[in-house]
Design a protein around this motif. Sequence first.
Motif, PDB file in Angstrom:
ATOM      1  N   ASP A   1       0.818  -1.227   0.000  1.00 28.18           N
ATOM      2  CA  ASP A   1       0.000   0.000   0.000  1.00 28.18           C
ATOM      3  C   ASP A   1       0.849   1.274   0.000  1.00 28.18           C
ATOM      4  N   LYS A   2       2.070   1.162  -0.479  1.00 25.99           N
ATOM      5  CA  LYS A   2       2.948   2.340  -0.503  1.00 25.99           C
ATOM      6  C   LYS A   2       3.676   2.403  -1.838  1.00 25.99           C
ATOM      7  N   GLN A   3       3.907   3.617  -2.296  1.00 27.89           N
ATOM      8  CA  GLN A   3       4.774   3.825  -3.458  1.00 27.89           C
ATOM      9  C   GLN A   3       5.685   5.005  -3.156  1.00 27.89           C
ATOM     10  N   PHE A   4       6.882   4.938  -3.687  1.00 27.40           N
ATOM     11  CA  PHE A   4       7.851   6.012  -3.465  1.00 27.40           C
ATOM     12  C   PHE A   4       8.687   6.176  -4.719  1.00 27.40           C
ATOM     13  N   VAL A   5       8.785   7.407  -5.213  1.00 24.90           N
ATOM     14  CA  VAL A   5       9.677   7.715  -6.326  1.00 24.90           C
ATOM     15  C   VAL A   5      10.769   8.647  -5.806  1.00 24.90           C
ATOM     16  N   LEU A   6      12.010   8.266  -6.016  1.00 24.66           N
ATOM     17  CA  LEU A   6      13.126   9.104  -5.575  1.00 24.66           C
ATOM     18  C   LEU A   6      13.054  10.442  -6.302  1.00 24.66           C
ATOM     19  N   LYS A   7      12.979  11.528  -5.526  1.00 24.93           N
ATOM     20  CA  LYS A   7      12.790  12.856  -6.127  1.00 24.93           C
ATOM     21  C   LYS A   7      14.124  13.394  -6.645  1.00 24.93           C
ATOM     22  N   GLY A   8      14.507  12.900  -7.793  1.00 27.02           N
ATOM     23  CA  GLY A   8      15.761  13.301  -8.416  1.00 27.02           C
ATOM     24  C   GLY A   8      16.056  12.405  -9.596  1.00 27.02           C
ATOM     25  N   GLY A   9      16.323  11.152  -9.312  1.00 33.49           N
ATOM     26  CA  GLY A   9      16.646  10.244 -10.399  1.00 33.49           C
ATOM     27  C   GLY A   9      18.049  10.480 -10.936  1.00 33.49           C
ATOM     28  N   LEU A  10      18.442   9.627 -11.870  1.00 39.58           N
ATOM     29  CA  LEU A  10      19.794   9.675 -12.430  1.00 39.58           C
ATOM     30  C   LEU A  10      19.748  10.300 -13.818  1.00 39.58           C
ATOM     31  N   THR A  11      20.255  11.530 -13.928  1.00 37.81           N
ATOM     32  CA  THR A  11      20.426  12.126 -15.250  1.00 37.81           C
ATOM     33  C   THR A  11      21.710  11.584 -15.846  1.00 37.81           C
ATOM     34  N   ARG A  12      21.571  10.883 -16.959  1.00 37.70           N
ATOM     35  CA  ARG A  12      22.725  10.285 -17.630  1.00 37.70           C
ATOM     36  C   ARG A  12      23.076  11.125 -18.853  1.00 37.70           C
ATOM     37  N   VAL A  13      24.369  11.267 -19.091  1.00 40.09           N
ATOM     38  CA  VAL A  13      24.866  12.163 -20.136  1.00 40.09           C
ATOM     39  C   VAL A  13      25.703  11.375 -21.137  1.00 40.09           C
ATOM     40  N   ALA A  14      25.395  11.562 -22.421  1.00 43.03           N
ATOM     41  CA  ALA A  14      26.244  10.984 -23.470  1.00 43.03           C
ATOM     42  C   ALA A  14      27.422  11.930 -23.684  1.00 43.03           C
ATOM     43  N   LEU A  15      28.595  11.561 -23.205  1.00 39.51           N
ATOM     44  CA  LEU A  15      29.723  12.497 -23.194  1.00 39.51           C
ATOM     45  C   LEU A  15      30.344  12.724 -24.571  1.00 39.51           C
ATOM     46  N   LYS A  16      30.093  11.796 -25.505  1.00 38.72           N
ATOM     47  CA  LYS A  16      30.619  11.991 -26.863  1.00 38.72           C
ATOM     48  C   LYS A  16      29.654  12.879 -27.638  1.00 38.72           C
ATOM     49  N   GLU A  17      30.198  13.841 -28.361  1.00 39.33           N
ATOM     50  CA  GLU A  17      29.364  14.796 -29.089  1.00 39.33           C
ATOM     51  C   GLU A  17      28.434  14.074 -30.073  1.00 39.33           C
ATOM     52  N   GLY A  18      27.144  14.407 -30.007  1.00 38.38           N
ATOM     53  CA  GLY A  18      26.176  13.837 -30.932  1.00 38.38           C
ATOM     54  C   GLY A  18      25.693  12.445 -30.567  1.00 38.38           C
ATOM     55  N   ASN A  19      26.324  11.826 -29.573  1.00 33.91           N
ATOM     56  CA  ASN A  19      25.950  10.460 -29.207  1.00 33.91           C
ATOM     57  C   ASN A  19      24.608  10.461 -28.475  1.00 33.91           C
ATOM     58  N   LEU A  20      23.767   9.464 -28.777  1.00 29.95           N
ATOM     59  CA  LEU A  20      22.459   9.359 -28.137  1.00 29.95           C
ATOM     60  C   LEU A  20      22.412   8.256 -27.089  1.00 29.95           C
ATOM     61  N   ILE A  21      23.495   7.484 -26.946  1.00 25.81           N
ATOM     62  CA  ILE A  21      23.520   6.399 -25.960  1.00 25.81           C
ATOM     63  C   ILE A  21      24.207   6.907 -24.697  1.00 25.81           C
ATOM     64  N   VAL A  22      23.442   6.936 -23.598  1.00 23.61           N
ATOM     65  CA  VAL A  22      23.902   7.607 -22.383  1.00 23.61           C
ATOM     66  C   VAL A  22      24.478   6.653 -21.343  1.00 23.61           C
ATOM     67  N   ASN A  23      24.391   5.336 -21.568  1.00 17.70           N
ATOM     68  CA  ASN A  23      24.792   4.362 -20.544  1.00 17.70           C
ATOM     69  C   ASN A  23      26.264   4.500 -20.171  1.00 17.70           C
ATOM     70  N   SER A  24      26.572   4.309 -18.900  1.00 17.35           N
ATOM     71  CA  SER A  24      27.961   4.395 -18.436  1.00 17.35           C
ATOM     72  C   SER A  24      28.839   3.374 -19.134  1.00 17.35           C
ATOM     73  N   SER A  25      28.251   2.207 -19.434  1.00 20.27           N
ATOM     74  CA  SER A  25      29.024   1.155 -20.107  1.00 20.27           C
ATOM     75  C   SER A  25      29.390   1.545 -21.534  1.00 20.27           C
ATOM     76  N   GLN A  26      28.715   2.596 -22.052  1.00 18.59           N
ATOM     77  CA  GLN A  26      29.004   3.067 -23.407  1.00 18.59           C
ATOM     78  C   GLN A  26      29.693   4.433 -23.378  1.00 18.59           C
ATOM     79  N   GLY A  27      30.345   4.745 -22.256  1.00 17.96           N
ATOM     80  CA  GLY A  27      31.104   5.994 -22.164  1.00 17.96           C
ATOM     81  C   GLY A  27      30.301   7.175 -21.668  1.00 17.96           C
ATOM     82  N   GLY A  28      29.136   6.935 -21.069  1.00 14.76           N
ATOM     83  CA  GLY A  28      28.313   8.027 -20.560  1.00 14.76           C
ATOM     84  C   GLY A  28      28.697   8.438 -19.152  1.00 14.76           C
ATOM     85  N   GLY A  29      28.185   9.593 -18.734  1.00 14.10           N
ATOM     86  CA  GLY A  29      28.413  10.094 -17.381  1.00 14.10           C
ATOM     87  C   GLY A  29      27.089  10.464 -16.741  1.00 14.10           C
ATOM     88  N   SER A  30      27.132  11.285 -15.707  1.00 17.55           N
ATOM     89  CA  SER A  30      25.884  11.652 -15.031  1.00 17.55           C
ATOM     90  C   SER A  30      25.969  13.047 -14.428  1.00 17.55           C
TER      91      SER A  30
END
Length: 488
Positions: free
Chosen positions: A451-480
């Motif tokens: 009977d409870k739900q909780f959403v973390l008020k923030g979440g993880l903003t992931r960043v594609a560090l390579k210019e023009g890249n759309l894949i943000v995962n850390s395993s693919q060179g992304g940051g946060s």
Amino acid sequence: MGANTNKTIFSSYVRKDGLFDEVFGNDGNVKSVYKKLLDLYGSRSIENYVTLNNKAKSSFFNQGITFQVYGDKQSQEKIFPFDLFPRIIDTKEWDVIEKGAIQRSLALNHFLWDVYHDKKIVKDKVVPIELLSSSPNYLHQMMDVDPPNKIYNHISGTDIIKHADGNYYVLEDNIRCPSGVSYVICNRTALKRALFGVFNHYKTYTVTDYAENLLNLLESVKPPGVDSPVCVVITPGMFNSAYYEHSYLAKAMGVELVEGRDLFVENDFVYMKTTQGPVRVDVVYRRIDDLFIDPMEFNPDSTLGVPGLFAAYRKGNVTLANAPGTGVADDKAIYTYVPDIIKYYLDEEPILKNVHTYHCSRPDELQYVLEHIGELVIKPVDEAGGYGISIGNKLTKEEIEEVKTKVKANPRKFVAQPIMSLSVHPTYIDQNESFEQRHVDLRTFTVLGQDKQFVLKGGLTRVALKEGNLIVNSSQGGGSKDTWVLKQ
């Protein structure tokens, strides 16, 4: 390139037409919610910012905040890339994200109960039976198993993008073992250490209460007849890519971090070995994949799990979070049906939109995909971490032909989506010593309890560090980035 003390950090920032910049409007002016932040950041010299950035990196290194990247021949441990310039989400926008994430999690939980019991959604021809029967994550062992409080996806990670049209869309659901929440908390800690004064100018929700809320919700789904549940976090071990997170969350919740060898099952109850003797375990927050949790039931070669664990679970003597078999709901082929799943179980319109998705298992859609690969993103339905994704307009003619061959060989394994224009955010790029536009997404974390739900008020903003890249995962060179949700 040496630091230039005559330049401020935004003096060389270039805003490109056609991209939705979350900080700067089309007229080049700073959006109102960021004005104060730009005043505080904008006057800093690049030299000063480099010093602060290095300080944040040291903070991550000293805390051991790392992840593993697996290559063809070896794995490598890296510091998680972190950008000091935060992302801000105002109260009104967050309200939509939060309600949408809860709605999705609840609907998918109903879906999981149904597909492992009566299959009404299949009988009513809303979701085709072939998608279930052909999913490697649909576990026959879970048929008619009743998890405590009927909860399967105790923790869900919903990946959300802001499109060029200014609306939020869900890219995918992560319901097996969603990771990244420890980075949310550590990003906040690092930013406060480096730029403490900035927080005095904004009223933001805390993110450091996640572990407390998670523990409360895990305790709420304890097995029947248990008064004070003993919870543990089970990890595959220190060589797992998310081991830092496993150890962080166990410590933050004040519970034991265990490996399979630390637990045993007797008379269908689970016990933990301790120096004071066996201690009964009631709730296991597992970070081990389904097929490795119990060698007696799943992969017999697994040394990561606990023999007999699934039998104890089936008898209701221990809660596993998340439940085994939840992966059928985050199969990317099921994703297309989530709006229908929401309407079917909740009788509501979806709050967050899906990205239009083509099923390669459907002959007409397969034909379209094969003819338009250059305009689409091709995704395997069962991969995570950004692996196996092909972005059509980045492929050579030869690579397009290779993708076609893979898709035709196993259409059920692939879906395709239009190339979405993810919003961009000013991000500090080390090698250029300047701020540049980079694509971002957001992973929210929703926790379901009794009977409870909780959403973390923030979440993880992931960043594609390579210019023009759309894949943000850390395993693919992304940051946060740290994500600030503003209070009213």
